[in-house]
Scaffold this motif. Structure first.
Motif, mmCIF file in Angstrom:
data_model
loop_
_atom_site.group_PDB
_atom_site.id
_atom_site.type_symbol
_atom_site.label_atom_id
_atom_site.label_comp_id
_atom_site.label_asym_id
_atom_site.label_seq_id
_atom_site.Cartn_x
_atom_site.Cartn_y
_atom_site.Cartn_z
ATOM 1 N N TYR A 256 9.192 2.923 -1.650
ATOM 2 C CA TYR A 256 8.639 1.572 -1.762
ATOM 3 C C TYR A 256 9.051 0.759 -0.548
ATOM 4 O O TYR A 256 10.253 0.601 -0.278
ATOM 5 N N ARG B 212 4.447 3.708 -1.034
ATOM 6 C CA ARG B 212 3.855 2.452 -1.486
ATOM 7 C C ARG B 212 4.228 1.369 -0.477
ATOM 8 O O ARG B 212 5.347 0.877 -0.473
ATOM 9 N N ASP C 226 2.393 -2.703 -1.535
ATOM 10 C CA ASP C 226 1.501 -2.424 -2.662
ATOM 11 C C ASP C 226 1.740 -3.466 -3.755
ATOM 12 O O ASP C 226 2.844 -3.586 -4.279
ATOM 13 N N ARG D 205 0.604 3.752 -10.623
ATOM 14 C CA ARG D 205 1.398 2.889 -9.753
ATOM 15 C C ARG D 205 2.395 2.108 -10.610
ATOM 16 O O ARG D 205 2.051 1.555 -11.634
#
Length: 618
Positions: A420, A350, A353, A399
């Motif tokens: 992340y 991610r 994001d 998500r």
């Protein structure tokens, strides 16, 4: 870097168009000077007084539920929503022990710093008990003064620490337990509190990390509080008054006197000479309550598509390098290597994001009253309490950000099998596409590799490619892993902070991060070498090029991410609890075990950064 991000958020939320949004209005209210005002705190008086007056179990449940759902410090236990480790796609409620005013080391420590923390904590308790008394939260108790009330809270937290220790010892033996909530006597209190709030747990069960803690707590409430007006009732009422007073003081809700009392204690704990600036506190607070809106504003101003594309291309290259690193690990047998590669392929990245996640990120129910910080903050806090129950009731989301998008950190989730990389950390100097790319590969590239390697450290390796607890290692590969990991444990056990000659790094405790650091530098380096060989070195810098090669710039990019200023007292506390090694040893411990660094800087054989033997895991 974090201070720069907070300053950037301040600039965004104080100018149009964000100034007049809910986030901007909450930020303005947070930043405004306010007088001492206990009216918000006083409204908790009746529910707390009922504990001391009636002493019924129902009064205890109502008081605890009220504080849990109104930013009152989560007394007696904590809640969280997690992905199941045994059943894919299922969310579970986790019941855990509460946080206390000090750590276990704080209550029991005997160093000069520990004693200073204990004295400062008692002083803060007296200040907060005086505030709680003025707000009417202690009405009906028999304490002669605030000092006596503070002593009662301190003694009760020591009792809770004993309960926590009992729970920890039992957990070490049994690990996490999935227990039926309503029918388990030990869980009577959290079951009643959650029932009052209308929270339904999937299948009526919860992950209870420390059942023995809840058993000891419930036994005390039944025997020591219910019907015991002279001691137990007054103690619990006073403790709950302390929890809500402290929580509100920490959130800057009560005015300058309460805030000053909180920070006088925190400065002793942290070893700092000044409180964290209000700008930083308010920016972080508003960013937590409105993560999607604040991140969107930040990314629109400081993060464009070209940066996102460059970051994602780095992730692609470093993932491939991590796969090659796993393939080259000759100590793993074929089936284990194949399983590791399958897990890596399943790991989602991610990158910057900021996708909203349905009801969980819907902030329409937050009511912001311009100029009324207390009412606005409590509305946002109540929303956050409800948000976790949205998460519990909903199916596993595609998500779910593990970090706020503006944060200057990165993370790996073993339950979701994701890394992340928020936009907040994709900033200079660690991430600078306009500079020689060697610097960025050594900086944020190493971070990306670090997070990928967490899937294969001594903790992440216990879960498969769906985030479920599974044993996918052959006995031979398992034994080889720990034999190689022992080298890193011994290496870091030998590191002694210069200002703390009687202390050492705990190599076993910090092993997950040290493994991730070792793997991260290798995969980032391999990815950089492939780009360099292809001539994709990025912009040049005449000043840097005159003094350093591109390979040396890679290691400079790595090293500058560990520039830190940490006070001795703070470092001493972190050595006892932090899973990360001190920054200087994360640099030295990583680079001394990585031969390309010694080659790039021509370190003499046998020197600190070119030892005769090195640890080699990933």
């Amino acid at each position: 870097m974090r201070a720069r991000i907070h300053t950037a958020i301040d600039g965004l939320l104080t100018t149009p168009p964000h100034k007049d949004t809910k986030a901007g209005l909450l930020y303005a209210a947070c930043m405004a000077n306010r007088p001492n005002d206990l009216s918000t705190l006083s409204r908790f008086g009746p529910v707390l007084q009922a504990v001391g007056a009636s002493g019924t179990y129902e009064s205890v449940v109502k008081a605890v539920a009220t504080l849990h759902s109104n930013a009152g410090g989560s007394p007696l236990f904590s809640t969280a929503v997690r992905d199941s480790r045994v059943e894919y796609g299922v969310r579970v409620l986790r019941l855990d022990r509460p946080s206390l005013g000090m750590s276990r080391a704080g209550f029991r420590g005997r160093t000069c710093h520990d004693q200073a923390v204990q004295a400062s904590y008692r002083q803060m308790l007296r200040a907060f008990m005086s505030i709680a008394q003025e707000a009417g939260l202690l009405r009906g108790t028999f304490w002669p003064d605030a000092a006596a009330a503070a002593d009662a809270v301190y003694a009760f937290e020591e009792r809770l620490q004993v309960f926590k220790t009992i729970g920890y010892k039992a957990w070490r033996a049994a690990r996490d337990n999935m227990l039926p909530v309503a029918s388990t006597t030990d869980l009577e209190l959290p079951a009643a509190v959650l029932g009052m709030e209308g929270v339904q747990t999937p299948k009526g069960t919860a992950m209870v990390k420390y059942p023995a803690y809840f058993g000891a707590l419930n036994k005390w409430i039944r025997a020591g509080v219910v019907g015991n007006a002279q001691n137990g009732r007054a103690v619990l009422q006073t403790y709950l008054a302390y929890k809500v007073t402290r929580s509100f003081a920490e959130a800057d809700l009560l005015g300058p006197d309460a805030t000053a009392a909180w920070w006088a204690y925190r400065m002793v704990v942290k070893g700092t000479k000044a409180p964290t600036p209000r700008l930083n506190r308010c920016a972080s607070r508003v960013g937590d309550h409105f993560p999607i809106a604040v991140t969107a504003a930040f990314m629109a101003e400081y993060f464009d598509n070209s940066k996102a594309e460059f970051a994602r291309s780095m992730v692609t290259d470093i993932r491939a390098a991590t796969a090659a690193m796993i393939n080259a690990s000759d100590w793993m047998d074929g089936p284990t290597t194949a399983a590791a590669l399958e897990k890596l392929a399943a790991t989602e990245a991610r990158v910057a994001d900021n996708t909203p996640n349905g009801a969980e990120d819907d902030t329409t129910d937050i009511v912001i009253k311009p100029g009324d910080y207390s009412a606005s903050y409590l509305s946002a806090a109540t929303h956050d309490w409800r948000r976790q129950w949205h998460r519990l009731a909903a199916p596993r989301a595609d998500r779910q950000a593990n970090l706020r998008g503006w944060e200057t950190n990165a993370a790996y989730s073993s339950s979701r099998v994701e890394i992340y990389i928020p936009a907040g950390i994709l900033q200079s100097p660690a991430f600078a596409p306009s500079a020689p790319h060697a610097l960025t590969f050594g900086g944020i590239g190493r971070t990306i590799g670090h997070e990928y390697t967490h899937g294969f450290d001594n903790r992440g390796r216990a879960y498969d490619g769906r985030g479920l607890a599974a044993s996918w290692w052959s006995p031979e590969s398992d034994a080889a892993f720990y034999a190689k990991a022992r080298c890193l444990v011994n290496l870091f056990d030998g590191y002694v902070p210069p200002d703390l000659p009687a202390s050492t790094v705990d190599g076993a405790h910090t092993l997950p991060e040290n493994i991730a650091d070792a793997g991260g530098i290798r995969s980032a380096w391999a990815a950089w070498q492939r780009r360099s060989a292809a001539g994709a070195v990025g912009p040049t810098n005449a000043v840097l090029s005159a003094k350093f090669s591109n390979d040396q710039l890679f290691f400079l990019g790595f090293a500058q991410t560990w520039c830190r200023r940490v006070r001795v007292e703070r470092q001493a506390a972190k050595l006892k609890s932090d899973v990360h090694s001190p920054a200087r040893f994360r640099a030295e411990g990583t680079l001394s075990q990585f031969a390309p660094f010694a080659a790039a800087f021509k370190c003499p054989p046998g020197s600190r950064y070119n030892p005769p033997t090195r640890c080699s895991l990933w």
